[in-house]
Write a protein that holds these residues in place. Sequence first.
Motif, PDB file in Angstrom:
ATOM      1  N   LYS A 165     -18.370  40.874 -67.218  1.00  0.00           N
ATOM      2  CA  LYS A 165     -19.129  41.382 -68.059  1.00  0.00           C
ATOM      3  C   LYS A 165     -20.385  40.830 -68.235  1.00  0.00           C
ATOM      4  O   LYS A 165     -20.232  39.546 -68.366  1.00  0.00           O
ATOM      5  N   SER A 166     -21.442  41.456 -68.594  1.00  0.00           N
ATOM      6  CA  SER A 166     -22.524  40.902 -69.210  1.00  0.00           C
ATOM      7  C   SER A 166     -22.834  40.754 -70.913  1.00  0.00           C
ATOM      8  O   SER A 166     -22.810  41.923 -71.233  1.00  0.00           O
ATOM      9  N   GLY A 167     -22.794  39.793 -71.250  1.00  0.00           N
ATOM     10  CA  GLY A 167     -22.817  39.590 -72.578  1.00  0.00           C
ATOM     11  C   GLY A 167     -24.242  38.913 -73.129  1.00  0.00           C
ATOM     12  O   GLY A 167     -24.400  38.615 -74.278  1.00  0.00           O
ATOM     13  N   CYS A 168     -24.914  38.279 -72.316  1.00  0.00           N
ATOM     14  CA  CYS A 168     -25.882  37.786 -72.532  1.00  0.00           C
ATOM     15  C   CYS A 168     -27.053  36.990 -71.349  1.00  0.00           C
ATOM     16  O   CYS A 168     -28.225  36.512 -71.665  1.00  0.00           O
ATOM     17  N   GLU A 169     -26.432  37.015 -70.292  1.00  0.00           N
ATOM     18  CA  GLU A 169     -27.033  36.720 -69.163  1.00  0.00           C
ATOM     19  C   GLU A 169     -27.603  35.336 -69.091  1.00  0.00           C
ATOM     20  O   GLU A 169     -28.794  35.063 -68.511  1.00  0.00           O
ATOM     21  N   CYS A 206     -23.224  34.786 -64.358  1.00  0.00           N
ATOM     22  CA  CYS A 206     -24.534  35.113 -64.635  1.00  0.00           C
ATOM     23  C   CYS A 206     -25.732  33.974 -64.282  1.00  0.00           C
ATOM     24  O   CYS A 206     -26.896  34.176 -64.330  1.00  0.00           O
ATOM     25  N   GLY A 230     -25.681  32.172 -70.056  1.00  0.00           N
ATOM     26  CA  GLY A 230     -24.533  31.383 -70.021  1.00  0.00           C
ATOM     27  C   GLY A 230     -24.042  30.977 -71.394  1.00  0.00           C
ATOM     28  O   GLY A 230     -23.180  29.977 -71.447  1.00  0.00           O
ATOM     29  N   ASP A 231     -24.291  31.889 -72.313  1.00  0.00           N
ATOM     30  CA  ASP A 231     -23.919  31.496 -73.697  1.00  0.00           C
ATOM     31  C   ASP A 231     -22.721  32.157 -74.007  1.00  0.00           C
ATOM     32  O   ASP A 231     -21.728  31.708 -74.759  1.00  0.00           O
ATOM     33  N   CYS A 232     -22.076  33.195 -73.354  1.00  0.00           N
ATOM     34  CA  CYS A 232     -20.889  33.958 -73.943  1.00  0.00           C
ATOM     35  C   CYS A 232     -19.546  34.071 -73.203  1.00  0.00           C
ATOM     36  O   CYS A 232     -18.490  34.291 -73.661  1.00  0.00           O
ATOM     37  N   GLY A 233     -19.648  33.680 -71.788  1.00  0.00           N
ATOM     38  CA  GLY A 233     -18.426  33.602 -71.259  1.00  0.00           C
ATOM     39  C   GLY A 233     -17.920  34.914 -70.437  1.00  0.00           C
ATOM     40  O   GLY A 233     -16.922  34.845 -70.037  1.00  0.00           O
ATOM     41  N   ALA A 234     -18.557  35.825 -71.094  1.00  0.00           N
ATOM     42  CA  ALA A 234     -17.887  37.389 -70.727  1.00  0.00           C
ATOM     43  C   ALA A 234     -17.783  37.469 -69.075  1.00  0.00           C
ATOM     44  O   ALA A 234     -17.256  38.284 -68.634  1.00  0.00           O
ATOM     45  N   CYS A 235     -18.628  36.830 -68.353  1.00  0.00           N
ATOM     46  CA  CYS A 235     -18.979  37.059 -67.112  1.00  0.00           C
ATOM     47  C   CYS A 235     -17.955  36.065 -66.160  1.00  0.00           C
ATOM     48  O   CYS A 235     -18.247  35.919 -64.969  1.00  0.00           O
ATOM     49  N   ARG A 255     -19.623  30.495 -64.763  1.00  0.00           N
ATOM     50  CA  ARG A 255     -20.433  31.941 -65.611  1.00  0.00           C
ATOM     51  C   ARG A 255     -20.904  32.553 -64.217  1.00  0.00           C
ATOM     52  O   ARG A 255     -22.010  31.925 -63.883  1.00  0.00           O
TER      53      ARG A 255
HETATM   54  S1  FES Z   1     -23.162  36.806 -69.351  1.00  0.00           S
HETATM   55 FE1  FES Z   1     -23.019  35.468 -71.129  1.00  0.00          FE
HETATM   56  S2  FES Z   1     -22.330  33.628 -70.037  1.00  0.00           S
HETATM   57 FE2  FES Z   1     -22.679  35.124 -68.366  1.00  0.00          FE
END
Ligand code: FES
Lengths: 151, 785
Positions: free
Chosen positions: A37-41, A60, A43-48, A58
Amino acid sequence: MKKISINLNGEVRYIYVEPNDVLLDVLRDKLGIKSPKSGCERGDCGACAVLIDGKSVRSCLVLAIEVDGQEITTIEGLSKNGLTPLQESFIEHNAFQCGFCAPGVTISATELLNKNPQPNREEIQEAIAGNLCRCTGYESIIEAIEKIAKK
Amino acid sequence: MKEYKYIGKPEIRIDGKEKVSGAAIYTDDINFGPDLLYAFIVESPYAHAMINSIDTSEAEKHPEVLAVVTGKDFPYKFGLYMQDRFIFAQDRVRFIGEQVAAVVARNPKAAKKAAKLVKVDYTEIPAVIDQMEAIKEGSDLLHEDLENYDHVPWFFPKPKTNIAHWRKIRKGETQKGFDEADYILEDTYDVPRYAHCAIEYHAATGLYDKSGRLTIWASSQSPHTQRHLFAEALKPLGFTHKDVRVIAPHVGGGFGSKAGVTMEILAAAIATKVQGHPVRIMWSREQEFYNTYQRLGVKTFLKIGVKKNGRITALDHKIYWDAGAYVEYGANVVNAVGLSAIGPYNIQNASIDSVCVYTNLPPGGAYRGFGYSEFLFGLESHMTRIAKHLGIDTIEIRRVNAIREGDKTAYGANMNPNGLLKAIDAVEKEIEWHKEYKSSDPNKVIGKGFSLLWKAPAMPPNASSSCFLKFNEDASINLLVSGMDIGQGYLTVMAQIAAEVLGVPPSKIRTENPDTDRNPYEWQTVASHITWGSGNAVKKAALNAREQIFDLVVRTKHLPKDSLYLEDEKVKCTQNPNFELPLREFVIAGIQMSDGTFKGGPILGKGTFLPEFSTAKSNPETGQGGHPNVHYTTGAAAMLLEIDKQTGKMKVLKAVEAIDAGKALNPDLVKGQIIGGLVQGLATVLYEDMRYGDKGKLLNPNFTDYKIPTAKDIPEKIVPIIIEVPQPDGPFGARGVGEHTMLPAAPMVANAVADALDVRIKSMPVTAEKIVLAYLEKKNNRMLK
Ligand code: FES
Ligand code: FES
């Protein structure tokens, strides 16, 4: 456009990518793999997070062109032959609420357990510290991983 | 208490397998095929400006652009409680990020590129970004036309000011109460704005098909309310409600941000201009920060008078909200707080002014806790300070004043049965409040913090829920409801309720996210009312199905109705232990009679719920006379906080929170809410802080600069405690707990800091820096003396 090949969840896939195509977008939009998933694009959130040659990365922050010839695993791939014990443990411990962070967390935890089958609490916290979860307060996630580690 | 088979049990989540296997589909995961279009929004760079002209000609020339729209295309207003906002700005913008135009193209990059070609000519005008400035006489007005705005009848805007709503409460004789007091404490508290930070962005895709159907797929807490607002706003285009359809897939976190309508209306409107094509609009993380609802900022002035024994004689609470440029949802936060800022206390004399102020910052709206976190920061700090001054134990003073069943709320209604005192006892015991805690490190001290909490669902008096329940051939069930599982476990709990009534295991019940075409009405999944409201509807639907089953068995088997019961997917009979009729044999195809005919047919249950006792009608000057809140959920919390005296760095060693769930329908899920909510609450007081520049621009719209906790930032130990004092009108006694769990965090931290170092932090967040500075100042003062 460049043709690349990746081993995605055990299947070899050939695709054309632009030099600036981001792996996350390619997985989602060109290959139909929706669990990252995309949660920040940025590198902050790890959803990807996905596994690239077994390492949690990551997606993204990676250009698709860079992964030519590599092996990529997402949670769709992990559960190919039924859920893994880690995934079962996530269900048992309610280690997700909205579930949006679950794919990324699962990838990080899988990498950890592959490297270190018996991590302690701090090691677990460290391993998933790059995966933001706004719902659970992390406790249940840590428990779910701890439970597997003890087995 | 009655032993239930499925209620009160830690049944596993019915969305579990989906969510851990990658099968769960969120809004942006839906595949719309190659014809999908992408919209990019042109946003205002100014906090306050007049729009002189918009030139879209260059953008329109871009080869991949299909449409460019502006305010002229949609001179329509929307707003849930107050209609003060246009879909696209008309002649004026009021916050940085306000939607001015949209460009629709075949791919996102082209849309973004072409959006840069839209030329908007602005004349900047003075921006008001502080609510205290905004209410000063002569301050520039944001909405000169305020008197003409439509709004719900329980709002009281003040025309020719920046005050959109003013909720007043006048109970007893406040001045007399203060005259009787032995001690009065007066102070101010500040709470900044906060961002929800759901990990999933807002996303919506609209399709206006050639038949005239408008369908919106949205990440939503409010599918029906969205449909309603879309249909109302777009009525001039000829839509009626039946033509508009909202489909809500899984939601990746809401916390109030996906309640009501924000960016989704853009998808609805834009779709009408590109008929036949699905058009997708998705926020970026940055837009999530500045272009969805935020938690309102607030400044409170609090005065409490007490007797020597700690009994409160009077309270005066003045609360000024920075509600942002449009208050269409946020004004109801202000209203809810006005009704409840007396706190969970039995106070005879109280005066509350909760004032909703327009500023040139982004619109404020619902955020988990709906304003209660904000006022509890001051109120619960105040209670601890007063106790300290009087030399009374901080828990004892709360016991003395705690509201009990039958006591009068601020607006004069009776308090519901509640477990507040039980929660206090449980927390006191678990944290071992009277024990001395000492750090082994001489540089560190350990402080204890305590706080009460309470909250009512904030909803219109006619917020209603409904459910259809349909049996399948194998006696499995599809439950059609329209609440949203935003992570709390709603779908699972609704299945448990139906399971309990019908004797069918939850594993044989499927509950899915709604589609407004197929699923019956639900107001919204907000206010922590959904377990209670929708749960009541589900229970009624199950009872309705059971009634049909029994009637059919009576009609065909000639057994007395009151001897029948359901168990293990069978109809059984108390009078005849040998009688067993499996549901699967008749719930669809009926029961065969001796002459070969069949009786019955598919069993379809139906249940609706509306709290018919609730009313928002009251005296505008006193707030007395109505019954705006259906009930309150109460609780208590305490923590041990270790602080480094040199650096101010804090570590939560242990946090305990007890909540009165009425009946925990699924205790594991309730515990998950307590832990998750408490961590989110601690984040607002320890880590998060929205920083605005003096021109109204958000300076930290990303996770690098706006920190939310990671797995390494959580307390060493959190103990969730469930109290159960049944809610008489709740399903199996249940009431909501989702939002409440984050409420006590902020005052608890401030109280723990004061306990450890004797410094009082009165503005959030409570940072290490603030602590150290206050501590050094105190030490220096002492040295000077
Ligand atoms: S979308 Fe948040 S770390 Fe990749
Ligand atoms: S479960 Fe919602 S973000 Fe982790």
